[in-house]
Design a protein around this motif. Sequence first.
Motif, PDB file in Angstrom:
ATOM      1  N   TYR A 178       0.834  -1.207   0.000  1.00 31.51           N
ATOM      2  CA  TYR A 178       0.000   0.000   0.000  1.00 31.51           C
ATOM      3  C   TYR A 178       0.866   1.254   0.000  1.00 31.51           C
ATOM      4  N   GLY A 179       0.623   2.157  -0.960  1.00 34.47           N
ATOM      5  CA  GLY A 179       1.437   3.370  -1.055  1.00 34.47           C
ATOM      6  C   GLY A 179       0.730   4.457  -1.839  1.00 34.47           C
ATOM      7  N   ARG A 180       1.519   5.399  -2.332  1.00 35.53           N
ATOM      8  CA  ARG A 180       0.962   6.550  -3.064  1.00 35.53           C
ATOM      9  C   ARG A 180       0.136   6.096  -4.264  1.00 35.53           C
ATOM     10  N   LEU A 181       0.656   5.122  -5.024  1.00 32.94           N
ATOM     11  CA  LEU A 181      -0.061   4.626  -6.200  1.00 32.94           C
ATOM     12  C   LEU A 181      -1.423   4.058  -5.801  1.00 32.94           C
ATOM     13  N   SER A 182      -1.454   3.280  -4.716  1.00 34.60           N
ATOM     14  CA  SER A 182      -2.707   2.672  -4.230  1.00 34.60           C
ATOM     15  C   SER A 182      -3.737   3.753  -3.913  1.00 34.60           C
ATOM     16  N   VAL A 183      -3.325   4.745  -3.114  1.00 36.70           N
ATOM     17  CA  VAL A 183      -4.257   5.777  -2.656  1.00 36.70           C
ATOM     18  C   VAL A 183      -4.787   6.609  -3.824  1.00 36.70           C
ATOM     19  N   SER A 187      -6.640   5.055   5.406  1.00 37.55           N
ATOM     20  CA  SER A 187      -7.478   4.715   4.247  1.00 37.55           C
ATOM     21  C   SER A 187      -7.531   5.895   3.282  1.00 37.55           C
ATOM     22  N   VAL A 188      -8.021   5.646   2.088  1.00 37.03           N
ATOM     23  CA  VAL A 188      -8.206   6.708   1.088  1.00 37.03           C
ATOM     24  C   VAL A 188      -9.110   7.794   1.674  1.00 37.03           C
ATOM     25  N   GLU A 189     -10.178   7.374   2.353  1.00 38.12           N
ATOM     26  CA  GLU A 189     -11.143   8.324   2.927  1.00 38.12           C
ATOM     27  C   GLU A 189     -10.473   9.228   3.965  1.00 38.12           C
ATOM     28  N   GLN A 190      -9.551   8.667   4.758  1.00 39.93           N
ATOM     29  CA  GLN A 190      -8.856   9.475   5.768  1.00 39.93           C
ATOM     30  C   GLN A 190      -7.939  10.514   5.118  1.00 39.93           C
ATOM     31  N   TYR A 191      -7.310  10.149   4.010  1.00 40.24           N
ATOM     32  CA  TYR A 191      -6.493  11.137   3.284  1.00 40.24           C
ATOM     33  C   TYR A 191      -7.362  12.254   2.734  1.00 40.24           C
ATOM     34  N   VAL A 192      -8.528  11.899   2.218  1.00 44.87           N
ATOM     35  CA  VAL A 192      -9.456  12.911   1.703  1.00 44.87           C
ATOM     36  C   VAL A 192      -9.890  13.835   2.843  1.00 44.87           C
ATOM     37  N   ALA A 193     -10.161  13.262   4.024  1.00 46.70           N
ATOM     38  CA  ALA A 193     -10.575  14.056   5.193  1.00 46.70           C
ATOM     39  C   ALA A 193      -9.482  15.042   5.605  1.00 46.70           C
TER      40      ALA A 193
END
Length: 272
Positions: free
Chosen positions: A160-165, A256-262
């Motif tokens: 899991y990394g930048r590409l994944s997110v 998670s992706v959602e936490q990065y968006v938050a």
Amino acid sequence: MHDFDTDGHRARKRFGQNFLSDPNIIRKIIDGIRPQPGELMVEIGPGLGAMTDPLIERLGHLHVVEIDRDLIARLHERYTAEQLTVHEGDALKFDFGSLCGGQGADDKPSLRIVGNLPYNISTPILFHLAGFADQVKDMTFMLQKEVVMRMVAEPGTEEYGRLSVMLQYRFRMGRLFDVPPGAFRPAPKVMSSIVRMAPLPAEQLGAHDEALLGRIVAAAFGQRRKTLRNTLREFIDDAGLQALGIDPGLRGEKLSVEQYVAIANECVRREA
């Protein structure tokens, strides 16, 4: 399906060329893509035409992006203008949106993108293609398995990394099946996988500033062993992370992706 005489063409390392040659695998990939007559489709790096032939057979007409002039000459010899449009050049610089013509705002995205992507440019080309997501119906690619595992990785895993997110933020991802080295000429030293990417509807995306989201994700994974407290300090402080229910002592791969968006949206709110 016709076969190109591969003896006349040497695979070029600088273009990352490995040519698919197993008819069963080719059939399986085409069945996975499910091309329909009249669909707008572009193939990246058609190479010796292993997938090009069956795609044209089902679609009627296909666009291709190819950088190798020897291969372009072969494609022109083999197919008519009614069957194939060749776009000569580097897929990393190609404007895939130009194929959509005058697609209106209310029209559903119609462009389908497929290809056996060169392993040596797989990450930059995926980021380039993500920029056309709002004009694309879906993308189906063959890539090094290791890259595909990173694309579909879950938070908390090593892959899991930048590409994944960044890809999971924009696409619904699915790994279809693996392709062994023996399916290619010359055989690469790695296993390959087929991945499908379907753009998520705009209303599901959620980030108020996608460029900022990209910078935050890049920073979080820039030094993987450091905690968010260190990697994101120029964006948000401990109190800001805690207010979002995020422990500043975590590392980037735990979110998670959602936490990065938050986090990105909180930064936008604070700037307002």
